[in-house]
Design a protein around this motif. Structure first.
Motif, mmCIF file in Angstrom:
data_model
loop_
_atom_site.group_PDB
_atom_site.id
_atom_site.type_symbol
_atom_site.label_atom_id
_atom_site.label_comp_id
_atom_site.label_asym_id
_atom_site.label_seq_id
_atom_site.Cartn_x
_atom_site.Cartn_y
_atom_site.Cartn_z
ATOM 1 N N GLU A 1 0.883 -1.163 0.000
ATOM 2 C CA GLU A 1 0.000 0.000 0.000
ATOM 3 C C GLU A 1 0.925 1.218 0.000
ATOM 4 N N ASP A 2 0.893 1.980 -1.080
ATOM 5 C CA ASP A 2 1.984 2.915 -1.362
ATOM 6 C C ASP A 2 1.438 4.313 -1.608
ATOM 7 N N TYR A 3 1.811 5.267 -0.768
ATOM 8 C CA TYR A 3 1.340 6.649 -0.900
ATOM 9 C C TYR A 3 2.495 7.537 -1.327
ATOM 10 N N VAL A 4 2.359 8.144 -2.512
ATOM 11 C CA VAL A 4 3.438 8.972 -3.053
ATOM 12 C C VAL A 4 2.887 10.299 -3.558
ATOM 13 N N ALA A 5 3.778 11.200 -3.939
ATOM 14 C CA ALA A 5 3.311 12.521 -4.372
ATOM 15 C C ALA A 5 4.105 13.040 -5.558
ATOM 16 N N LEU A 6 3.401 13.754 -6.415
ATOM 17 C CA LEU A 6 4.056 14.457 -7.516
ATOM 18 C C LEU A 6 3.937 15.962 -7.310
ATOM 19 N N THR A 7 3.515 16.339 -6.146
ATOM 20 C CA THR A 7 3.447 17.752 -5.795
ATOM 21 C C THR A 7 4.153 17.919 -4.457
ATOM 22 N N GLU A 8 4.756 19.104 -4.252
ATOM 23 C CA GLU A 8 5.376 19.368 -2.961
ATOM 24 C C GLU A 8 4.453 20.197 -2.079
ATOM 25 N N GLY A 9 3.252 20.425 -2.579
ATOM 26 C CA GLY A 9 2.312 21.278 -1.857
ATOM 27 C C GLY A 9 1.608 20.566 -0.727
ATOM 28 N N SER A 10 0.643 21.266 -0.143
ATOM 29 C CA SER A 10 -0.112 20.774 0.996
ATOM 30 C C SER A 10 -1.417 20.141 0.523
ATOM 31 N N TYR A 11 -1.748 18.986 1.018
ATOM 32 C CA TYR A 11 -3.006 18.306 0.670
ATOM 33 C C TYR A 11 -3.291 17.309 1.782
ATOM 34 N N LEU A 12 -4.485 16.715 1.742
ATOM 35 C CA LEU A 12 -4.841 15.731 2.776
ATOM 36 C C LEU A 12 -5.152 14.383 2.138
ATOM 37 N N THR A 13 -4.529 13.343 2.650
ATOM 38 C CA THR A 13 -4.922 11.979 2.275
ATOM 39 C C THR A 13 -5.586 11.364 3.492
ATOM 40 N N ASN A 14 -6.853 10.977 3.331
ATOM 41 C CA ASN A 14 -7.587 10.292 4.397
ATOM 42 C C ASN A 14 -7.742 8.849 3.926
ATOM 43 N N SER A 15 -7.043 7.945 4.594
ATOM 44 C CA SER A 15 -7.005 6.565 4.096
ATOM 45 C C SER A 15 -7.565 5.584 5.125
ATOM 46 N N VAL A 16 -8.348 4.638 4.648
ATOM 47 C CA VAL A 16 -8.853 3.562 5.506
ATOM 48 C C VAL A 16 -8.613 2.230 4.799
ATOM 49 N N THR A 17 -8.015 1.297 5.510
ATOM 50 C CA THR A 17 -7.732 -0.026 4.954
ATOM 51 C C THR A 17 -8.259 -1.076 5.907
ATOM 52 N N GLU A 18 -8.961 -2.045 5.367
ATOM 53 C CA GLU A 18 -9.442 -3.165 6.183
ATOM 54 C C GLU A 18 -8.863 -4.449 5.616
ATOM 55 N N VAL A 19 -8.311 -5.272 6.498
ATOM 56 C CA VAL A 19 -7.690 -6.527 6.057
ATOM 57 C C VAL A 19 -8.338 -7.663 6.833
ATOM 58 N N ALA B 1 2.247 17.733 3.305
ATOM 59 C CA ALA B 1 0.935 17.089 3.270
ATOM 60 C C ALA B 1 0.496 16.593 4.637
ATOM 61 N N PHE B 2 -0.802 16.242 4.702
ATOM 62 C CA PHE B 2 -1.385 15.641 5.893
ATOM 63 C C PHE B 2 -1.838 14.235 5.516
ATOM 64 N N HIS B 3 -1.448 13.276 6.311
ATOM 65 C CA HIS B 3 -1.791 11.885 6.009
ATOM 66 C C HIS B 3 -2.414 11.283 7.251
ATOM 67 N N ILE B 4 -3.727 11.038 7.180
ATOM 68 C CA ILE B 4 -4.437 10.475 8.338
ATOM 69 C C ILE B 4 -4.975 9.119 7.906
ATOM 70 N N ALA B 5 -4.560 8.086 8.606
ATOM 71 C CA ALA B 5 -4.880 6.739 8.130
ATOM 72 C C ALA B 5 -5.371 5.834 9.241
ATOM 73 N N ARG B 6 -6.198 4.894 8.808
ATOM 74 C CA ARG B 6 -6.711 3.885 9.736
ATOM 75 C C ARG B 6 -6.570 2.547 9.055
ATOM 76 N N CYS B 7 -5.995 1.589 9.788
ATOM 77 C CA CYS B 7 -5.877 0.253 9.222
ATOM 78 C C CYS B 7 -6.458 -0.711 10.237
ATOM 79 N N ALA B 8 -7.467 -1.467 9.842
ATOM 80 C CA ALA B 8 -8.109 -2.406 10.756
ATOM 81 C C ALA B 8 -7.920 -3.820 10.227
ATOM 82 N N VAL B 9 -7.270 -4.647 11.035
ATOM 83 C CA VAL B 9 -6.985 -6.025 10.638
ATOM 84 C C VAL B 9 -7.797 -6.952 11.528
ATOM 85 N N THR B 10 -8.415 -7.945 10.946
ATOM 86 C CA THR B 10 -9.124 -8.931 11.748
ATOM 87 C C THR B 10 -8.633 -10.321 11.372
#
Lengths: 413, 261
Positions: free
Chosen positions: A178-196, A216-225
């Protein structure tokens, strides 16, 4: 109820939760070291037109070993950049396609694990759940090649959502990045949720890379069961973002489940990287291992909160947690907190945390072999990170990261 | 060996050095010529290790007086890495463990850094692998040592062998061996001594810092110096080492005192 309706219900329930929850502040216990003031000040809007990238734009992130890849640009699926094969045993597709091929499985699991009632960011993501990356490994299948999920941010001042659902059916084995990358150096928000979701005896290797723009702002939640006898190994590397927060939970719902969480946060300048984890041993004979390392340079700030819950009846739980931090200078900070909640009496739960600086004797030893102090510090920092990077199961990713850490940027003003 | 007309390699004149304000070296003089093997012996606290650290440039030590000339130039003006590149090598008494850094990678990095400084060819991983395996044979080191992290989990003897392996790769002009023999069993001592003897040449010089005479049976010194209270109190040949072994360090203090009175 059909899938489309179920999905709508999921979204509207989430939207209601968003309405009733405030953006967390440092007055909230779970956010007391992590201020989102900078995020509140940012003016962000949903993406209007995703940037039309071509394959040449993303070649630097190609993972040689991956035969299937889903690419999302500014939160929007980019079919021309993706590579999936409908005849491949492992299903790798978007939500729309998954609802036609695996409707029951998807609706059984989607939104069921990342569903904390107090979590505003997760609720926001679910309220905007129109698309997702879906991976399904069928019963008994052992997939050799890793699946690559690539999320690219290209525009500043945009807030976008990333959503992933991974289902490893009984006895299957799967690796994904799961790979988060950027082509901008500016400010933005990634809100990510992953369930496994791991079925009985399933094995999942999950490599999570965060290399967002430094603003950037990167707020993520990963829930594994995890069902009984399943094995989950997550390696999470955080290098980018001005503020990043990843909350990972692993529920060991079946007996004999095995969970390993490895993490590395390598930050400088004024970056803040917050890792909150919670491993829940609900049944007996579970094993959990956690190694979290932070390298903090300049005036950056790392936060680590590692919670382990052992429920009554979860006898013979075997849990070990280790947090190690390298502070590179006098202004670097770390808050590291293990939290053990043990309610069974025949268990083994250990935890340890160390915080230190580069050993001047080690630096001198390397200087006495001709290395400049900068090269020495760089090598020693690499060595500190190496233990976690070495645990990435995908060779090309591991090598690329080893290079990145070795060349790591110095002070960012 | 002592060679007629051999050029002076190292000149230490009236060296005084402190650590945290405490004087350790108190007027040390030493001259070494190319091709020579010098041994410094002395009781604990005499400043033997301090001398090696000061020559290598450890920042914890402050030089308060005196000078050190290496190949005619002021050594004290150089940083530790500059001294290493100029050909000064210190085999540590307690080599540092560096978990996470592969031994092969570290050795290649050190080798290429010094080669680069000398304007010589650097080697890629494959070429270097051939070179290092050759050198390892000299020290009877098994190739597995290349895969491990630097000195991590190495026994004392293995760490010391890793130091001499670095010496073999970096080909220094002045090698300072700080208590290389301490903690070694008889076999390890034999192997390491053999390796060091193979590396000694007419162009370089060895400074052996040792507590025990035993090493000097294997690496025969041209000069033996006794160090006490931060300076060299007596110089002799190999026979001096044997006398010290028999009579102890107090003997030299006594004879010095007698000479004065």
């Amino acid at each position: 109820m059909n899938a489309a309706t179920a999905l709508k219900t999921l979204r509207s329930a989430a939207l209601e939760r968003v309405g009733s929850l405030a953006v967390p502040t440092t007055h909230d216990e779970a956010w007391r070291f992590t201020s989102l003031a900078a995020l509140s000040r940012a003016s962000l809007h949903p993406v209007v037109t995703p940037t039309p990238l071509v394959l040449a734009d993303i070649v630097q992130w190609t993972i040689l070993e991956a035969t299937q890849r889903l690419v999302f640009v500014d939160g929007v699926y980019a079919p021309l950049l993706s590579a999936s094969n409908a005849t491949h045993a492992v299903t790798v597709c978007t939500l729309a396609q998954a609802l036609t091929t695996h409707p029951a499985a998807v609706m059984q699991h989607l939104g069921q694990y990342a569903a904390d009632p107090q979590q505003r960011f997760t609720a926001q993501n679910t309220a905007n759940l129109f698309d997702a990356a879906v991976i399904v490994a069928p019963r008994g299948l052992s997939a050799a090649a890793p699946v690559h999920l690539l999320f690219i941010a290209t525009q500043p001042n945009v807030s976008s959502y990333a959503r992933t659902l991974v289902i490893a059916e009984e006895g299957s084995a799967l690796s994904f990045v799961e790979d988060y990358v950027a082509l901008t150096e500016g400010s933005y928000l990634t809100n990510s949720v992953t369930e496994v979701v791991l079925g009985a005896n399933a094995q999942v290797q999950h490599t999570r890379l965060q290399r967002e723009s430094l603003q950037a702002f990167h707020i993520a939640r990963c829930a594994v069961t995890q069902a009984q006898d399943s094995q989950y190994h997550g390696v999470s590397i955080a290098l980018g973002a001005e503020i990043s927060r990843v909350e990972t939970s692993a529920q060991l719902r079946g007996t004999g489940a095995h969970c390993a969480l490895d993490g590395l946060a390598h930050i400088a300048g004024q970056q803040l990287a917050d890792t909150h984890t919670c491993i829940t041993h609900a049944q007996a004979h579970g094993v959990s291992r956690q190694l979290h390392k932070c390298i903090v340079a300049d005036a950056a700030h790392a936060v680590f909160n590692g919670r382990v819950q052992v429920h009554p009846g979860a006898q013979k739980t075997d849990s070990a947690q280790s947090s190690r931090t390298l502070l590179m200078g006098p202004k670097a900070q770390v808050n590291t907190l293990p939290q053990l909640e043990i309610n069974a009496d025949d268990v083994r739960c250990t935890h340890g945390a160390t915080v230190g600086q580069l050993d001047s004797e080690e630096v001198f030893y390397l200087q006495s072999r001709g290395l400049s102090p900068e090269a020495a510090r760089s090598l020693l920092t690499y060595a500190f990170a190496a233990e976690v990077v070495a645990r990435i199961p995908v060779a090309s990713v591991r090598e690329q990261l080893q290079e990145e850490v070795l060349q790591h940027r110095s002070a960012i003003v | 060996m002592i060679l007629p007309n051999s050029p002076v390699l190292l000149e230490v004149r009236n060296l005084h050095a402190n650590i945290n304000g405490t004087p350790i070296l108190q007027g040390l003089n030493l001259t070494m010529r190319r091709g020579e093997v010098h041994a410094i012996m002395g009781p604990n606290g005499s400043g033997k290790s301090t001398l090696s650290k000061v020559l290598a440039g450890h920042s914890a030590y402050e030089v308060t007086a005196g000078e050190v000339l290496f190949e005619g130039a002021n050594l004290l003006a150089l940083s530790p890495e500059q001294r290493a590149r100029a050909g000064v090598f210190l085999a540590f008494q307690y080599p540092i463990e560096i978990p996470g850094v592969g031994n092969s990678q570290f050795l290649r990095l050190a080798y290429n850094t010094v080669q680069g400084a000398r304007g010589k060819e650097e080697l890629d991983p494959l070429e270097f692998d051939d070179l290092v395996r050759e050198k390892m044979k000299l020290l009877e080191m098994r190739p597995e040592f290349l895969q491990r992290s630097v000195n991590e989990g190495f026994s004392g003897g293995e760490k010391k062998r890793n130091e001499i392996l670095q010496m073999a790769l970096l080909e220094p002009t002045l090698a300072i061996l700080d208590e290389t023999d301490s903690g070694l069993d008889i076999d390890a001592l034999r192997i390491i001594s053999h390796g060091i003897n193979q590396l000694a040449s007419v162009d370089n010089a060895l400074l052996l810092i040792t507590h025990y005479q035993r090493l000097l049976d294997h690496i025969v010194p041209d000069f033996v110096h006794v160090m006490e209270h931060g300076r060299i109190s007596k110089t002799g040949g190999k026979a001096l080492a044997l006398e010290l072994e028999t009579r102890g360090y107090d003997w030299t203090t006594q004879t010095a005192a007698e000479a004065v009175s």
